[in-house]
Design a protein around this motif. Sequence first.
Motif, PDB file in Angstrom:
ATOM      1  N   THR A 135       0.701  -1.037  -0.060  1.00 60.41           N
ATOM      2  CA  THR A 135       0.185  -0.067   0.069  1.00 60.41           C
ATOM      3  C   THR A 135       0.732   1.166  -0.034  1.00 60.41           C
ATOM      4  N   PRO A 136       1.766   1.586   0.699  1.00 57.54           N
ATOM      5  CA  PRO A 136       2.712   2.721   0.803  1.00 57.54           C
ATOM      6  C   PRO A 136       3.428   2.961  -0.545  1.00 57.54           C
ATOM      7  N   TYR A 137       3.919   1.868  -1.142  1.00 56.21           N
ATOM      8  CA  TYR A 137       4.621   1.871  -2.287  1.00 56.21           C
ATOM      9  C   TYR A 137       3.681   2.426  -3.507  1.00 56.21           C
ATOM     10  N   LEU A 138       2.510   1.818  -3.506  1.00 58.02           N
ATOM     11  CA  LEU A 138       1.483   2.108  -4.472  1.00 58.02           C
ATOM     12  C   LEU A 138       1.071   3.358  -4.260  1.00 58.02           C
TER      13      LEU A 138
ATOM     14  N   GLU B  82       3.788   6.094  -5.650  1.00 58.59           N
ATOM     15  CA  GLU B  82       4.074   6.063  -6.992  1.00 58.59           C
ATOM     16  C   GLU B  82       2.736   6.673  -7.570  1.00 58.59           C
ATOM     17  N   ASP B  83       1.636   5.970  -7.454  1.00 61.95           N
ATOM     18  CA  ASP B  83       0.278   6.717  -8.159  1.00 61.95           C
ATOM     19  C   ASP B  83       0.227   7.845  -7.695  1.00 61.95           C
ATOM     20  N   MET B  84       0.341   8.284  -6.697  1.00 63.85           N
ATOM     21  CA  MET B  84       0.187   9.983  -6.395  1.00 63.85           C
ATOM     22  C   MET B  84       1.172  10.582  -7.105  1.00 63.85           C
ATOM     23  N   ALA B  85       2.209  10.351  -7.124  1.00 62.82           N
ATOM     24  CA  ALA B  85       3.300  10.833  -7.945  1.00 62.82           C
ATOM     25  C   ALA B  85       2.907  11.143  -9.544  1.00 62.82           C
ATOM     26  N   GLU B  86       2.500  10.095  -9.944  1.00 62.95           N
ATOM     27  CA  GLU B  86       2.138   9.573 -11.478  1.00 62.95           C
ATOM     28  C   GLU B  86       1.007  10.600 -11.683  1.00 62.95           C
ATOM     29  N   ALA B  87      -0.119  10.459 -10.833  1.00 61.85           N
ATOM     30  CA  ALA B  87      -1.309  11.262 -11.060  1.00 61.85           C
ATOM     31  C   ALA B  87      -1.252  12.707 -10.999  1.00 61.85           C
TER      32      ALA B  87
ATOM     33  N   ARG C  35      10.314   6.976  -4.442  1.00 62.07           N
ATOM     34  CA  ARG C  35      10.336   8.249  -3.675  1.00 62.07           C
ATOM     35  C   ARG C  35      10.832   9.271  -4.378  1.00 62.07           C
ATOM     36  N   ALA C  36      11.847   9.308  -5.189  1.00 60.86           N
ATOM     37  CA  ALA C  36      12.367  10.363  -6.166  1.00 60.86           C
ATOM     38  C   ALA C  36      11.085  10.919  -6.993  1.00 60.86           C
ATOM     39  N   LYS C  37      10.570  10.280  -7.478  1.00 59.74           N
ATOM     40  CA  LYS C  37       9.285  10.537  -8.440  1.00 59.74           C
ATOM     41  C   LYS C  37       8.515  11.574  -7.512  1.00 59.74           C
ATOM     42  N   LEU C  38       8.138  11.140  -6.456  1.00 57.87           N
ATOM     43  CA  LEU C  38       7.202  11.922  -5.542  1.00 57.87           C
ATOM     44  C   LEU C  38       7.887  13.358  -5.128  1.00 57.87           C
ATOM     45  N   HIS C  39       9.335  13.212  -4.541  1.00 56.39           N
ATOM     46  CA  HIS C  39      10.020  14.472  -4.378  1.00 56.39           C
ATOM     47  C   HIS C  39       9.925  15.327  -5.823  1.00 56.39           C
ATOM     48  N   LYS C  40      10.397  14.809  -6.840  1.00 59.66           N
ATOM     49  CA  LYS C  40      10.278  15.746  -8.201  1.00 59.66           C
ATOM     50  C   LYS C  40       8.959  16.232  -8.598  1.00 59.66           C
TER      51      LYS C  40
END
Length: 222
Positions: A122-125, A128-133, A166-171
């Motif tokens: 769940t945390p991983y999903l 990642e999905d929050m960052a991509e959305a 995590r990098a995606k989310l920070h980006k």
Amino acid sequence: MLSPARRHVLRQSAVDASQRGGNPLRHATGYELMLLKLNEDKRKLKQVRSQERKAELKRQLLPDYAPWVAGVLAEGRGAQDAVLMTVMIWRLDAGDLSGALNIARYALRHKLATPESFTRPTPYLLAEDMAEAAMRAYTARQPVNGDHLLDTLELTAREDMPDQVRAKLHKITGYVLRELGENGLALEHLKRALQLHSRCGVIKDIERLERQLRQEAADRSP
């Protein structure tokens, strides 16, 4: 669209089912009905090839699940719930980041697993999905609430996931904060993204922000 009476019944079913102590939630009649609906809606989604159209169909389907979600979040005790977790994922796909976070807080607090068809925890999903959305919305020039990204970072700060995720989310957090004029904080997130993943594509952004911040500092100097 569900009638008000039907929405009330589903909400109360969620409350009753999620309070059944040690009994598996799947034995609740209301839950079984929701699973049947979920499977029917999944079949509808499988007939659509376009990801964009899938997202639009999910936006149309999601209101029918709102009473169930409201009941679980209001009075649930953490029983595993494939309906709730699927709705969280669909909300992310549909761009409802606020609605997804409402479920995520409950899911992470009770350590709920993702549905069987998903391999990511769940945390991983969520990260990642929050960052991509958020990146989809940002790329389309749609508004993105930076607080949703910061909340996701905080919720998943101690969770294990690939550094690239995590990098995606920070980006994307850095990009959104930059748009909001929070250049110093944006730079911190972009640098953290680079630290986690050297090929995440933020080097030029970091250089531009650093130049801009130096210029701003120079302009403030007497």
